[in-house]
Design an enzyme around this catalytic site. Structure first.
Site, PDB file in Angstrom:
ATOM      1  N   PRO A  79       0.834  -1.197   0.000  1.00  0.00           N
ATOM      2  CA  PRO A  79       0.000   0.000   0.000  1.00  0.00           C
ATOM      3  C   PRO A  79       0.876   1.257   0.000  1.00  0.00           C
ATOM      4  O   PRO A  79       1.832   1.356   0.769  1.00  0.00           O
ATOM      5  CB  PRO A  79      -0.786  -0.128   1.310  1.00  0.00           C
ATOM      6  CG  PRO A  79      -0.776  -1.587   1.608  1.00  0.00           C
ATOM      7  CD  PRO A  79       0.538  -2.089   1.122  1.00  0.00           C
ATOM      8  N   GLU A  80       0.555   2.183  -0.892  1.00  0.00           N
ATOM      9  CA  GLU A  80       1.319   3.427  -0.987  1.00  0.00           C
ATOM     10  C   GLU A  80       0.407   4.598  -0.654  1.00  0.00           C
ATOM     11  O   GLU A  80      -0.708   4.412  -0.157  1.00  0.00           O
ATOM     12  CB  GLU A  80       1.964   3.518  -2.368  1.00  0.00           C
ATOM     13  CG  GLU A  80       2.905   2.333  -2.624  1.00  0.00           C
ATOM     14  CD  GLU A  80       3.549   2.330  -4.004  1.00  0.00           C
ATOM     15  OE1 GLU A  80       3.681   3.415  -4.609  1.00  0.00           O
ATOM     16  OE2 GLU A  80       3.928   1.240  -4.476  1.00  0.00           O
ATOM     17  N   LYS A  89       3.254   6.684   4.220  1.00  0.00           N
ATOM     18  CA  LYS A  89       2.452   5.461   4.264  1.00  0.00           C
ATOM     19  C   LYS A  89       2.011   5.136   5.687  1.00  0.00           C
ATOM     20  O   LYS A  89       1.648   3.995   5.973  1.00  0.00           O
ATOM     21  CB  LYS A  89       3.267   4.300   3.688  1.00  0.00           C
ATOM     22  CG  LYS A  89       3.818   4.559   2.289  1.00  0.00           C
ATOM     23  CD  LYS A  89       4.789   3.457   1.884  1.00  0.00           C
ATOM     24  CE  LYS A  89       5.547   3.818   0.628  1.00  0.00           C
ATOM     25  NZ  LYS A  89       6.552   2.793   0.284  1.00  0.00           N
TER      26      LYS A  89
END
Length: 387
Positions: A2-3, A60
Protein backbone atom coordinates in the site's frame (compact mmCIF):
# COMPACT_ATOMS: atom_id res chain seq x y z
CA UNK A 1 2.60 -2.62 -0.91
CA UNK A 2 0.00 0.00 0.00
CA UNK A 3 1.32 3.43 -0.99
CA UNK A 4 0.13 6.97 -0.47
CA UNK A 5 -3.17 6.65 -2.41
CA UNK A 6 -4.27 3.47 -0.59
CA UNK A 7 -3.40 4.82 2.87
CA UNK A 8 -4.99 8.18 2.10
CA UNK A 9 -8.18 6.43 0.93
CA UNK A 10 -8.32 4.63 4.31
CA UNK A 11 -7.73 7.89 6.18
CA UNK A 12 -10.55 9.62 4.33
CA UNK A 13 -12.93 6.73 5.04
CA UNK A 14 -12.19 6.95 8.79
CA UNK A 15 -12.53 10.73 8.70
CA UNK A 16 -15.92 10.44 6.99
CA UNK A 17 -17.44 7.70 9.14
CA UNK A 18 -15.71 7.62 12.52
CA UNK A 19 -14.91 11.13 13.79
CA UNK A 20 -16.61 12.27 16.99
CA UNK A 21 -17.50 8.71 17.98
CA UNK A 22 -16.44 6.94 21.16
CA UNK A 23 -14.62 3.62 21.21
CA UNK A 24 -16.68 1.15 23.24
CA UNK A 25 -14.77 -2.04 22.51
CA UNK A 26 -11.29 -2.88 21.27
CA UNK A 27 -9.30 -6.06 20.77
CA UNK A 28 -5.69 -6.47 19.66
CA UNK A 29 -4.15 -9.67 18.32
CA UNK A 30 -1.61 -11.68 20.26
CA UNK A 31 0.99 -10.96 17.59
CA UNK A 32 4.10 -9.14 18.89
CA UNK A 33 5.53 -8.98 15.38
CA UNK A 34 2.73 -6.58 14.40
CA UNK A 35 1.54 -5.16 17.75
CA UNK A 36 4.85 -3.48 18.50
CA UNK A 37 6.08 -2.41 21.92
CA UNK A 38 2.82 -2.80 23.80
CA UNK A 39 0.83 -5.73 25.16
CA UNK A 40 -2.60 -6.39 23.63
CA UNK A 41 -4.29 -5.69 26.98
CA UNK A 42 -2.56 -2.32 27.43
CA UNK A 43 -3.39 -1.38 23.86
CA UNK A 44 -7.06 -2.20 24.39
CA UNK A 45 -7.40 -0.38 27.70
CA UNK A 46 -5.73 2.74 26.24
CA UNK A 47 -8.39 3.05 23.52
CA UNK A 48 -11.65 2.05 25.20
CA UNK A 49 -13.66 5.08 26.30
CA UNK A 50 -11.72 7.50 24.05
CA UNK A 51 -13.27 9.59 21.26
CA UNK A 52 -11.75 9.75 17.77
CA UNK A 53 -11.03 13.39 16.91
CA UNK A 54 -9.01 13.03 13.69
CA UNK A 55 -7.42 10.60 11.28
CA UNK A 56 -3.96 11.75 10.14
CA UNK A 57 -1.42 10.49 7.63
CA UNK A 58 2.14 11.10 6.51
CA UNK A 59 3.68 9.01 3.78
CA UNK A 60 2.45 5.46 4.26
CA UNK A 61 1.67 5.91 7.97
CA UNK A 62 -1.73 6.61 9.52
CA UNK A 63 -2.69 7.43 13.11
CA UNK A 64 -5.80 8.32 15.07
CA UNK A 65 -5.87 11.38 17.28
CA UNK A 66 -8.01 10.65 20.32
CA UNK A 67 -9.27 13.06 23.00
CA UNK A 68 -6.20 12.15 25.05
CA UNK A 69 -2.90 10.35 24.34
CA UNK A 70 -1.52 7.83 23.66
CA UNK A 71 -2.59 7.44 20.02
CA UNK A 72 -2.72 4.28 17.87
CA UNK A 73 -0.49 4.40 14.77
CA UNK A 74 -0.52 2.10 11.75
CA UNK A 75 2.43 1.47 9.47
CA UNK A 76 0.87 -0.52 6.62
CA UNK A 77 3.88 -2.57 5.53
CA UNK A 78 3.23 -4.82 2.54
CA UNK A 79 -0.38 -5.84 3.08
CA UNK A 80 -1.90 -3.63 5.77
CA UNK A 81 -5.48 -2.50 5.17
CA UNK A 82 -8.36 -0.70 6.91
CA UNK A 83 -11.86 -2.20 6.76
CA UNK A 84 -15.06 -0.52 7.97
CA UNK A 85 -18.02 -2.85 8.18
CA UNK A 86 -20.61 -1.89 5.61
CA UNK A 87 -18.38 0.77 4.02
CA UNK A 88 -16.44 0.32 0.77
CA UNK A 89 -12.81 1.14 1.49
CA UNK A 90 -10.27 0.60 -1.26
CA UNK A 91 -7.49 -1.82 -0.38
CA UNK A 92 -4.26 -2.65 -2.11
CA UNK A 93 -5.04 -5.71 -4.23
CA UNK A 94 -2.64 -7.96 -2.30
CA UNK A 95 -4.18 -6.83 0.97
CA UNK A 96 -7.73 -7.72 0.05
CA UNK A 97 -9.68 -9.94 2.41
CA UNK A 98 -12.66 -11.75 0.92
CA UNK A 99 -16.03 -10.28 1.81
CA UNK A 100 -17.22 -13.81 2.51
CA UNK A 101 -14.68 -14.26 5.33
CA UNK A 102 -15.74 -14.11 8.96
CA UNK A 103 -15.94 -10.70 10.61
CA UNK A 104 -13.61 -9.59 11.92
CA UNK A 105 -11.23 -11.42 9.58
CA UNK A 106 -8.77 -13.98 10.89
CA UNK A 107 -6.11 -11.54 9.63
CA UNK A 108 -7.40 -8.76 11.89
CA UNK A 109 -4.74 -7.23 14.15
CA UNK A 110 -6.87 -4.47 15.71
CA UNK A 111 -10.66 -4.46 15.98
CA UNK A 112 -12.61 -1.38 17.16
CA UNK A 113 -16.32 -0.95 17.86
CA UNK A 114 -17.80 2.56 18.16
CA UNK A 115 -20.72 3.79 20.25
CA UNK A 116 -23.08 3.85 17.23
CA UNK A 117 -22.33 0.21 16.45
CA UNK A 118 -19.91 0.93 13.59
CA UNK A 119 -16.98 -1.48 13.48
CA UNK A 120 -13.57 -1.14 11.89
CA UNK A 121 -10.58 -3.46 11.60
CA UNK A 122 -6.93 -3.22 10.63
CA UNK A 123 -5.79 -6.41 8.88
CA UNK A 124 -2.42 -7.66 7.75
CA UNK A 125 -2.08 -10.92 5.84
CA UNK A 126 1.70 -11.11 5.71
CA UNK A 127 2.51 -9.56 9.10
CA UNK A 128 4.95 -6.88 7.94
CA UNK A 129 2.82 -4.05 9.31
CA UNK A 130 3.45 -2.32 12.64
CA UNK A 131 0.80 -1.14 15.09
CA UNK A 132 2.09 1.09 17.90
CA UNK A 133 0.74 3.18 20.76
CA UNK A 134 2.55 6.55 20.90
CA UNK A 135 2.24 9.74 22.94
CA UNK A 136 3.27 11.95 20.00
CA UNK A 137 3.55 10.00 16.74
CA UNK A 138 5.06 12.86 14.72
CA UNK A 139 7.99 13.33 17.12
CA UNK A 140 9.35 9.77 17.02
CA UNK A 141 10.40 7.31 14.30
CA UNK A 142 9.30 6.28 11.82
CA UNK A 143 7.13 9.36 11.20
CA UNK A 144 9.71 11.86 12.47
CA UNK A 145 12.24 10.55 9.93
CA UNK A 146 9.99 10.98 6.89
CA UNK A 147 10.60 13.56 4.20
CA UNK A 148 7.90 15.89 2.83
CA UNK A 149 4.65 14.13 2.02
CA UNK A 150 4.21 13.63 -1.74
CA UNK A 151 0.60 14.85 -1.58
CA UNK A 152 0.47 17.50 1.12
CA UNK A 153 4.03 18.81 1.23
CA UNK A 154 5.50 18.28 -2.24
CA UNK A 155 8.33 20.70 -3.00
CA UNK A 156 7.66 23.54 -5.38
CA UNK A 157 8.98 22.85 -8.87
CA UNK A 158 12.01 25.19 -8.63
CA UNK A 159 13.00 23.71 -5.28
CA UNK A 160 12.54 20.22 -6.69
CA UNK A 161 14.76 20.93 -9.73
CA UNK A 162 17.47 22.41 -7.48
CA UNK A 163 17.26 19.45 -5.11
CA UNK A 164 17.63 16.86 -7.88
CA UNK A 165 20.70 18.63 -9.26
CA UNK A 166 22.55 17.75 -6.05
CA UNK A 167 21.64 14.05 -5.92
CA UNK A 168 24.24 11.64 -7.35
CA UNK A 169 21.90 8.68 -7.19
CA UNK A 170 19.62 6.82 -9.61
CA UNK A 171 16.28 8.61 -9.80
CA UNK A 172 14.21 5.48 -8.99
CA UNK A 173 16.21 4.85 -5.81
CA UNK A 174 15.77 8.49 -4.81
CA UNK A 175 12.00 8.40 -5.25
CA UNK A 176 11.81 5.30 -3.04
CA UNK A 177 13.79 7.03 -0.27
CA UNK A 178 11.12 7.97 2.28
CA UNK A 179 13.45 10.47 3.93
CA UNK A 180 13.52 12.42 0.65
CA UNK A 181 9.84 12.24 -0.35
CA UNK A 182 7.40 10.15 1.66
CA UNK A 183 4.51 8.16 0.28
CA UNK A 184 5.98 7.07 -3.05
CA UNK A 185 6.50 3.33 -3.37
CA UNK A 186 7.40 0.96 -6.17
CA UNK A 187 4.31 1.25 -8.35
CA UNK A 188 4.04 5.04 -8.15
CA UNK A 189 7.76 5.43 -8.91
CA UNK A 190 7.47 3.18 -11.97
CA UNK A 191 4.37 5.05 -13.13
CA UNK A 192 5.69 8.61 -12.79
CA UNK A 193 9.00 7.70 -14.45
CA UNK A 194 7.14 6.08 -17.33
CA UNK A 195 4.83 9.07 -17.70
CA UNK A 196 7.83 11.45 -17.61
CA UNK A 197 9.84 9.24 -20.02
CA UNK A 198 12.78 8.89 -17.61
CA UNK A 199 14.93 5.76 -17.26
CA UNK A 200 14.87 4.35 -13.69
CA UNK A 201 18.68 4.26 -13.54
CA UNK A 202 19.24 7.81 -14.78
CA UNK A 203 21.30 9.71 -12.21
CA UNK A 204 19.11 12.45 -10.69
CA UNK A 205 21.71 15.20 -11.07
CA UNK A 206 22.02 14.43 -14.80
CA UNK A 207 18.36 15.17 -15.51
CA UNK A 208 17.60 18.23 -17.61
CA UNK A 209 15.39 20.93 -16.18
CA UNK A 210 12.69 19.87 -18.62
CA UNK A 211 12.82 16.28 -17.32
CA UNK A 212 12.72 17.45 -13.70
CA UNK A 213 9.67 19.60 -14.36
CA UNK A 214 7.98 16.74 -16.21
CA UNK A 215 8.67 14.38 -13.29
CA UNK A 216 7.26 16.88 -10.78
CA UNK A 217 4.09 17.29 -12.86
CA UNK A 218 3.65 13.52 -13.30
CA UNK A 219 3.92 12.91 -9.54
CA UNK A 220 1.10 15.33 -8.91
CA UNK A 221 -1.04 13.93 -11.73
CA UNK A 222 -0.59 10.24 -10.89
CA UNK A 223 -1.34 10.70 -7.18
CA UNK A 224 -4.32 12.95 -7.81
CA UNK A 225 -5.78 10.57 -10.41
CA UNK A 226 -5.35 7.57 -8.10
CA UNK A 227 -7.17 9.43 -5.32
CA UNK A 228 -9.87 10.64 -7.69
CA UNK A 229 -10.96 7.01 -8.18
CA UNK A 230 -10.56 6.15 -4.50
CA UNK A 231 -7.25 4.29 -5.13
CA UNK A 232 -9.25 1.63 -6.97
CA UNK A 233 -6.63 0.23 -9.38
CA UNK A 234 -9.35 -1.16 -11.64
CA UNK A 235 -10.22 2.42 -12.50
CA UNK A 236 -6.69 3.63 -13.22
CA UNK A 237 -6.25 4.88 -16.84
CA UNK A 238 -5.71 2.06 -19.34
CA UNK A 239 -2.51 3.63 -20.66
CA UNK A 240 -0.78 3.36 -17.28
CA UNK A 241 2.13 0.95 -16.99
CA UNK A 242 0.56 -0.11 -13.67
CA UNK A 243 -1.73 -2.66 -15.34
CA UNK A 244 1.14 -4.65 -16.91
CA UNK A 245 4.06 -4.15 -14.55
CA UNK A 246 3.46 -7.49 -12.80
CA UNK A 247 3.14 -9.56 -15.95
CA UNK A 248 5.85 -11.96 -17.04
CA UNK A 249 8.75 -10.67 -19.18
CA UNK A 250 7.89 -10.97 -22.84
CA UNK A 251 4.17 -10.68 -22.13
CA UNK A 252 4.12 -7.18 -20.65
CA UNK A 253 3.14 -4.32 -22.95
CA UNK A 254 1.71 -0.83 -22.61
CA UNK A 255 0.23 0.97 -25.60
CA UNK A 256 1.73 -1.76 -27.77
CA UNK A 257 5.26 -1.14 -26.49
CA UNK A 258 7.32 -3.77 -24.73
CA UNK A 259 7.94 -3.48 -20.99
CA UNK A 260 11.30 -4.63 -19.65
CA UNK A 261 12.28 -5.33 -16.04
CA UNK A 262 15.45 -4.36 -14.21
CA UNK A 263 16.49 -3.91 -10.58
CA UNK A 264 16.59 -0.27 -9.51
CA UNK A 265 16.67 0.99 -5.95
CA UNK A 266 16.72 -2.63 -4.81
CA UNK A 267 13.31 -3.25 -6.36
CA UNK A 268 12.10 -4.88 -9.55
CA UNK A 269 11.33 -1.99 -11.87
CA UNK A 270 9.17 -1.90 -14.98
CA UNK A 271 10.03 0.48 -17.80
CA UNK A 272 9.67 0.87 -21.57
CA UNK A 273 13.11 0.88 -23.24
CA UNK A 274 11.73 2.46 -26.40
CA UNK A 275 10.58 5.53 -24.48
CA UNK A 276 12.74 5.61 -21.36
CA UNK A 277 16.32 5.85 -22.55
CA UNK A 278 19.47 6.58 -20.57
CA UNK A 279 20.91 9.92 -21.63
CA UNK A 280 24.27 11.67 -21.59
CA UNK A 281 27.38 9.98 -20.23
CA UNK A 282 25.32 7.15 -18.73
CA UNK A 283 24.25 6.02 -22.17
CA UNK A 284 27.91 5.76 -23.27
CA UNK A 285 28.88 3.95 -20.07
CA UNK A 286 26.10 1.42 -20.55
CA UNK A 287 27.15 0.93 -24.20
CA UNK A 288 30.77 0.34 -23.17
CA UNK A 289 29.67 -1.96 -20.37
CA UNK A 290 27.59 -4.00 -22.81
CA UNK A 291 30.53 -4.06 -25.26
CA UNK A 292 32.88 -5.32 -22.55
CA UNK A 293 30.36 -7.98 -21.57
CA UNK A 294 30.02 -9.13 -25.18
CA UNK A 295 33.83 -9.36 -25.55
CA UNK A 296 34.10 -11.19 -22.24
CA UNK A 297 31.41 -13.65 -23.31
CA UNK A 298 33.15 -14.10 -26.69
CA UNK A 299 36.55 -14.72 -25.08
CA UNK A 300 34.98 -17.17 -22.70
CA UNK A 301 33.29 -18.92 -25.61
CA UNK A 302 36.56 -19.02 -27.63
CA UNK A 303 38.42 -20.44 -24.65
CA UNK A 304 35.80 -23.14 -24.18
CA UNK A 305 36.02 -24.03 -27.89
CA UNK A 306 39.84 -24.12 -27.71
CA UNK A 307 39.78 -26.39 -24.67
CA UNK A 308 37.23 -28.62 -26.35
CA UNK A 309 39.40 -28.80 -29.49
CA UNK A 310 42.46 -29.70 -27.42
CA UNK A 311 40.54 -32.47 -25.70
CA UNK A 312 39.33 -33.84 -29.02
CA UNK A 313 42.89 -33.76 -30.42
CA UNK A 314 44.24 -35.63 -27.42
CA UNK A 315 41.48 -38.19 -27.69
CA UNK A 316 42.18 -38.66 -31.41
CA UNK A 317 45.87 -39.28 -30.66
CA UNK A 318 45.06 -41.79 -28.01
CA UNK A 319 42.49 -43.63 -30.12
CA UNK A 320 44.94 -45.09 -32.77
CA UNK A 321 47.33 -46.20 -30.02
CA UNK A 322 44.53 -47.99 -28.33
CA UNK A 323 43.45 -49.61 -31.58
CA UNK A 324 47.03 -50.66 -32.38
CA UNK A 325 47.37 -52.13 -28.95
CA UNK A 326 44.15 -54.05 -29.43
CA UNK A 327 45.35 -55.35 -32.83
CA UNK A 328 48.68 -56.35 -31.34
CA UNK A 329 46.97 -58.25 -28.60
CA UNK A 330 44.67 -59.91 -31.09
CA UNK A 331 47.61 -60.86 -33.36
CA UNK A 332 49.53 -62.35 -30.46
CA UNK A 333 46.55 -64.47 -29.54
CA UNK A 334 46.24 -65.75 -33.13
CA UNK A 335 49.93 -66.64 -33.29
CA UNK A 336 49.71 -68.39 -29.92
CA UNK A 337 46.75 -70.41 -31.22
CA UNK A 338 48.73 -71.52 -34.29
CA UNK A 339 51.62 -72.51 -32.05
CA UNK A 340 49.38 -74.55 -29.81
CA UNK A 341 47.79 -76.22 -32.82
CA UNK A 342 51.23 -77.12 -34.10
CA UNK A 343 52.14 -78.66 -30.77
CA UNK A 344 48.92 -80.64 -30.69
CA UNK A 345 49.50 -81.99 -34.25
CA UNK A 346 53.15 -82.90 -33.63
CA UNK A 347 54.37 -80.35 -36.19
CA UNK A 348 57.61 -78.47 -35.93
CA UNK A 349 57.12 -75.30 -34.08
CA UNK A 350 57.58 -72.20 -36.11
CA UNK A 351 60.23 -69.69 -35.30
CA UNK A 352 59.03 -66.72 -33.34
CA UNK A 353 57.92 -64.02 -35.70
CA UNK A 354 58.10 -60.33 -35.19
CA UNK A 355 55.92 -59.40 -32.38
CA UNK A 356 56.20 -62.89 -30.82
CA UNK A 357 57.01 -62.60 -27.18
CA UNK A 358 60.01 -64.27 -25.58
CA UNK A 359 57.69 -66.12 -23.26
CA UNK A 360 55.78 -67.58 -26.21
CA UNK A 361 59.03 -68.72 -27.87
CA UNK A 362 60.18 -70.41 -24.68
CA UNK A 363 56.84 -72.13 -24.33
CA UNK A 364 57.23 -73.59 -27.85
CA UNK A 365 60.81 -74.70 -27.15
CA UNK A 366 59.84 -76.39 -23.89
CA UNK A 367 57.00 -78.20 -25.62
CA UNK A 368 59.43 -79.58 -28.19
CA UNK A 369 61.90 -80.70 -25.54
CA UNK A 370 59.17 -82.55 -23.67
CA UNK A 371 58.30 -84.54 -26.77
CA UNK A 372 61.94 -85.47 -27.28
CA UNK A 373 62.40 -86.73 -23.73
CA UNK A 374 59.24 -88.81 -23.95
CA UNK A 375 60.67 -90.77 -26.91
CA UNK A 376 58.81 -88.97 -29.55
CA UNK A 377 61.21 -88.15 -32.36
CA UNK A 378 60.78 -85.06 -34.30
CA UNK A 379 59.84 -85.46 -37.96
CA UNK A 380 63.42 -84.99 -39.21
CA UNK A 381 64.66 -87.71 -36.81
CA UNK A 382 62.07 -90.18 -38.11
CA UNK A 383 63.21 -89.58 -41.71
CA UNK A 384 66.87 -90.26 -40.69
CA UNK A 385 66.00 -93.59 -39.05
CA UNK A 386 64.38 -94.93 -42.20
CA UNK A 387 67.53 -94.26 -44.11
Amino acid sequence: MPELPEVEAARRAIEEHCLGKKITRCSAAEDPKVIDGVSPSDFESSLVGKTILAALRKGKNLWLRLDSPPFPTFQFGMTGAIYIKGVAVTKYKRSAVSSTDEWPSKYSKVFIELDDGLELSFTDKRRFAKVRLLEDPESVPPISELGPDALNELMQVNEFVDSLSKKKIAIKALLLDQSYISGIGNWIADEVLYQARIHPLQIASSLSRESCESLHRCMEEVIEKALEVGADSNQFPENWIFHSREKKPGKAFVDGKKIDFITAGGRTSAYVPELQKLKGNQSEKVRQSKSRKVMSDKNSHDQEESESSDREEEESKEAPKSKKSENATGGTKKRQKKLNDADDNGDKPQKPTKGRTKKQANMAKNSSNKRTKSGQASPPQKRKARK
